[in-house]
Design a protein around this motif. Structure first.
Motif, PDB file in Angstrom:
ATOM      1  N   LEU A  24      50.860  76.811  39.936  1.00 13.65           N
ATOM      2  CA  LEU A  24      50.124  77.781  39.114  1.00 13.65           C
ATOM      3  C   LEU A  24      49.174  78.576  39.986  1.00 13.65           C
ATOM      4  O   LEU A  24      49.068  79.809  39.852  1.00 13.65           O
ATOM      5  CB  LEU A  24      49.349  77.021  38.029  1.00 13.65           C
ATOM      6  CG  LEU A  24      48.879  77.831  36.829  1.00 13.65           C
ATOM      7  CD1 LEU A  24      50.062  78.232  35.988  1.00 13.65           C
ATOM      8  CD2 LEU A  24      47.886  77.023  36.009  1.00 13.65           C
ATOM      9  N   MET A  66      51.949  71.027  39.424  1.00 12.98           N
ATOM     10  CA  MET A  66      51.929  72.178  38.517  1.00 12.98           C
ATOM     11  C   MET A  66      50.713  73.051  38.763  1.00 12.98           C
ATOM     12  O   MET A  66      50.803  74.280  38.763  1.00 12.98           O
ATOM     13  CB  MET A  66      51.930  71.703  37.058  1.00 12.98           C
ATOM     14  CG  MET A  66      53.326  71.489  36.499  1.00 12.98           C
ATOM     15  SD  MET A  66      53.279  70.640  34.910  1.00 12.98           S
ATOM     16  CE  MET A  66      52.249  71.753  33.969  1.00 12.98           C
ATOM     17  N   ALA A  89      60.036  72.929  42.717  1.00 10.51           N
ATOM     18  CA  ALA A  89      60.267  71.990  41.616  1.00 10.51           C
ATOM     19  C   ALA A  89      61.499  71.133  41.853  1.00 10.51           C
ATOM     20  O   ALA A  89      61.768  70.209  41.099  1.00 10.51           O
ATOM     21  CB  ALA A  89      60.429  72.762  40.303  1.00 10.51           C
TER      22      ALA A  89
END
Lengths: 229, 234, 273
Positions: free
Chosen positions: B216, B212, B169
């Motif tokens: 995930l 994301m 991130a």
């Protein structure tokens, strides 16, 4: 390793004396049961004799880092298979690989866990876990095996199974030094008794003599079930 | 609202078309973050385990420092690595500035304290349980470290995922030391920053959605593997 | 289908680091405006085909790009702040400076235009009106070439905008894109290069209000970083690039770049301005 001698051993936690001038000798022979009310200092004495704690006064010989092997009230099993649990301390002790496998197999058979060898150890029942802990300690073939209330959290059936294993280990010549608060268990297993009260050895006698009639008032009260603290 | 909707559609289109440029950027992002995670794990996990078992003067200082370093601003980590790898810096002759290698180093610097501090916490609880037994077996702190790392493996997986999440991130450090060079050091996060500054907010958000989903997915995969292993090994 | 295309893309990518397209390459520190305009994507492949040298572009503000050059972390610089570039050369960090191309700055503001500057061609007058109205003005505030140009224009207008700091004069300390995003959100005026403005997608109520003043010229120059100061610098390859971009082939490539039919950069390496 034997005999192990404790001479004038004292130990305190936070200024409060747990043991005060304890002397005793562990010699080869029948199981030694350390008895006494709660808080008498039984577990601390066992840890001092095993080598997990250092005495603050007095001395324990022979002066090894660790003496013998030990099984705790709540078995500490590694997050591994039953077999891996057996092998781990043997590897640390330098037991050759082939010998490790042989001993592990024999120990599993002795405690009746052969069919569970590949199971995760921590999925076993309480009784199975304690049997595994006993097998793990016994596989080290120690001269002396310290047992700290090994049946305290077990049901009667599991207790009988554990006692049977203890008897067999003792019969092979391993000296058993064990604490219990279960008088019935003490009568069934003990060859000699050390009676501890408020951090002191009040009586050390053969089991026969102690259970026939303690020499001390405290011992007598304990056998009557009147001495709890 | 309209922007959010078009971002969602754009994200679906990016994935559906298997956009080659985006896949290359995504691949680089994953490789950089996984490489950084590998380096950080090799350093950080044993360090955390050692701090869990060893008692030495100054240990508390190390523990507090690690906890503080968990909050290290990425830009500061990036700046540090930049100055080290700059041709004017001590490691300039490596020629690593503005390469994926520099980004790996920056992310590793960033997440090593996280892995060490988190694994220390996890393994300290395990050590509390194991300490007497291991000492009874004659294992000293050095021998206890690999034992704790192995027996704590399932809890450590969560620690690793936290590190991976932070690494993947991250944008401030990698844009500084990587330079956001198209086709060479552009990652998902630096691409998002670039599209944002171009004012293409839907595309930036779409890239964010894809990132994301990937993170995930990595987490879900790790969770499944953990459950399977846990069932078999306890 | 979705899963397969993702997997097919990721598998080979997961196995190997991307080999650099070229073994020979230079690092060019340049400005966000040139990179985001898409110019490099248009001209660099031609250079690489001709020379076998790859160009890795790190896009920064001009001030930062010059700093990267001072540290020896780039081989050449393509920037747009003549005064700062000449200082760089004078300090011995590199050079000589060659001029490459120009475009222009434009004054952007909200369509409501509270300062009433639309239609004027006098940029100094426009800025005076903005400050008189104390209308919000977003400044790059990042030592970029655009920031330097903006400060020069305020000086021409005879105004010290720093006195409005924290009120109507807002320095964001970021690139052109973020500054435009901020201005869009705050309905503020700002100075932008034309290329970034044309490519910018999040305009909301922003409009181009002032253009065409000669003082809005945005001149780009190119510099080689000194290999004497930093032995790691690829001087020969950098010089090859500088020679190419200032010669006929490079100049033609610049002139040929168009967005929606509009030419963004005007080559002028030949003239001696």
């Amino acid at each position: 390793m034997l005999p192990i001698r404790a001479e004038g051993v004292s130990y305190a936690v936070g200024g409060a004396a747990i043991l005060d001038g304890v002397s005793l000798t562990i010699a080869p022979g029948a199981p030694m049961l350390i008895l006494g009310p709660n808080g008498a200092g039984k577990s601390v004495l066992l840890r001092l004799l095993h080598g997990l704690l250092r005495p603050e006064a007095g001395r324990i010989t022979p002066a090894a880092a660790i003496r013998g092997a030990m099984v705790f009230q709540r078995p500490v099993l590694l997050r591994r298979s039953v077999l891996a649990n057996l092998r781990y301390p043997m590897a640390l002790a330098g037991v050759p690989r082939a010998e490790r496998a042989r001993r592990a197999e024999a120990a599993l058979a002795e405690v009746g866990l052969s069919t569970l060898a590949s199971r995760p150890a921590r999925r076993l029942s309480g009784g199975e876990q304690q049997r595994l802990a006993l097998a793990r300690a016994a596989a080290l073939e120690p001269q002396v095996l310290f047992l700290d209330e090994p049946c305290a959290s077990l049901d009667p059936a599991a207790t009988r199974a554990v006692e049977e294993i203890i008897r067999r280990i003792a019969a092979r010549g391993t000296k058993i030094v064990m604490t219990t608060h279960d008088l019935g268990q003490a009568r069934r297993l003990a060859g000699e008794v050390v009676f501890l009260h408020r951090g002191r050895v009040v009586e050390a006698a053969s089991a026969e003599r102690f259970f026939a009639g303690p020499a001390s008032a405290e011992g007598a009260a304990f056998l009557q079930g009147e001495l709890l603290w | 609202m309209q922007d959010l909707g078009s971002a969602f559609m754009a994200a679906i289109a990016l994935v559906r078309d298997g956009d080659a440029g985006m896949l290359a950027i995504l691949g680089l992002s994953l490789r950089v973050s996984l490489a950084a995670l590998g380096i950080a794990a090799v350093v950080g996990l044993p360090l955390g385990a050692l701090l869990a078992v060893a008692r030495f003067p100054g240990r508390r200082v190390v523990v507090v420092s690690l906890n503080a370093l968990m909050g290290l601003p990425p830009v500061v980590a990036g700046l540090l690595v930049y100055l080290l790898l700059s041709r004017s810096g001590p490691l300039g002759h490596w020629g690593l500035l503005f390469t994926p290698g520099a980004m790996v180093i920056a992310q590793a610097v960033l997440i090593t304290p996280i892995l060490a501090a988190l694994s220390r916490g996890v393994l300290e609880a395990l050590w509390e349980e194991y300490a007497e037994a291991l000492r009874s077996f004659g294992a000293g702190p050095w021998r206890a470290v690999p034992t704790l790392l192995w027996d704590g493996r399932f809890a450590l997986l969560t620690v690793l995922l936290a590190g991976f999440g932070r690494a993947s991130a991250e944008v401030g450090a990698v844009i500084l030391v990587g330079g956001n060079i198209e086709g060479f050091t552009r990652t998902m996060t630096t691409a998002i920053a670039l599209e944002t500054s171009k004012g293409d907010l839907p595309l930036a958000l779409a890239l964010g959605l894809v990132l994301m989903v990937i993170v995930l997915g990595v987490n879900a995969l790790a969770q499944v593997l953990r459950d399977v292993a846990l069932r078999r090994a306890g | 289908m979705v899963r397969r295309s993702l997997l097919l893309g990721l598998l080979p990518a997961g196995l190997a680091w991307p080999a650099a397209a070229q073994d020979r390459f230079i690092t060019l520190a340049s400005t966000t405006s040139t990179e985001q305009s898409g110019l490099f994507g248009h001209i660099l492949p031609a250079f690489t085909r001709a020379s076998g040298i790859g160009v890795r572009v790190v896009a920064l503000g001009t001030g930062q790009a010059l700093d990267v050059g001072r540290r020896g972390d780039a081989d050449a610089l393509l920037v747009h702040d003549k005064a700062a570039e000449e200082r760089f050369v004078a300090e011995g960090y590199g050079g000589p400076r060659r001029q490459v191309m120009y475009n222009d700055f434009v004054l952007i503001g909200p369509a409501s235009d509270p300062a009433g500057i639309a239609g004027t061609r006098d940029v100094a007058e426009a800025l005076r009106r903005v400050s008189a109205r104390r209308a919000p003005f977003v400044s790059r505030g990042d030592r970029s070439g655009t920031h330097a140009a903006e400060l020069r224009l305020w000086q021409e207008a005879g105004i010290d905008p720093v006195r409005g700091r924290g009120q109507w004069y807002r320095e964001v300390g970021q690139g052109m894109g973020p500054a435009l995003n901020t201005a869009a959100a705050q309905e503020a005026y700002l100075l932008s290069d034309r290329g970034t403005w044309l490519a910018f997608r999040n305009r909301q109520a922003l409009k181009l209000l002032v253009e065409g003043d000669a003082r809005l010229l945005n001149q780009y120059g190119i510099l080689a970083v000194s290999a004497q100061r930093h032995p790691g610098v690829k001087a020969r390859e950098a010089q090859t690039f500088i020679d190419w971009i200032t010669a006929a082939a490079g100049q033609a490539a610049i002139a040929g770049y168009r967005v929606n039919g509009e030419q963004l950069f005007f080559p002028n390496a030949g003239s001696s301005k």
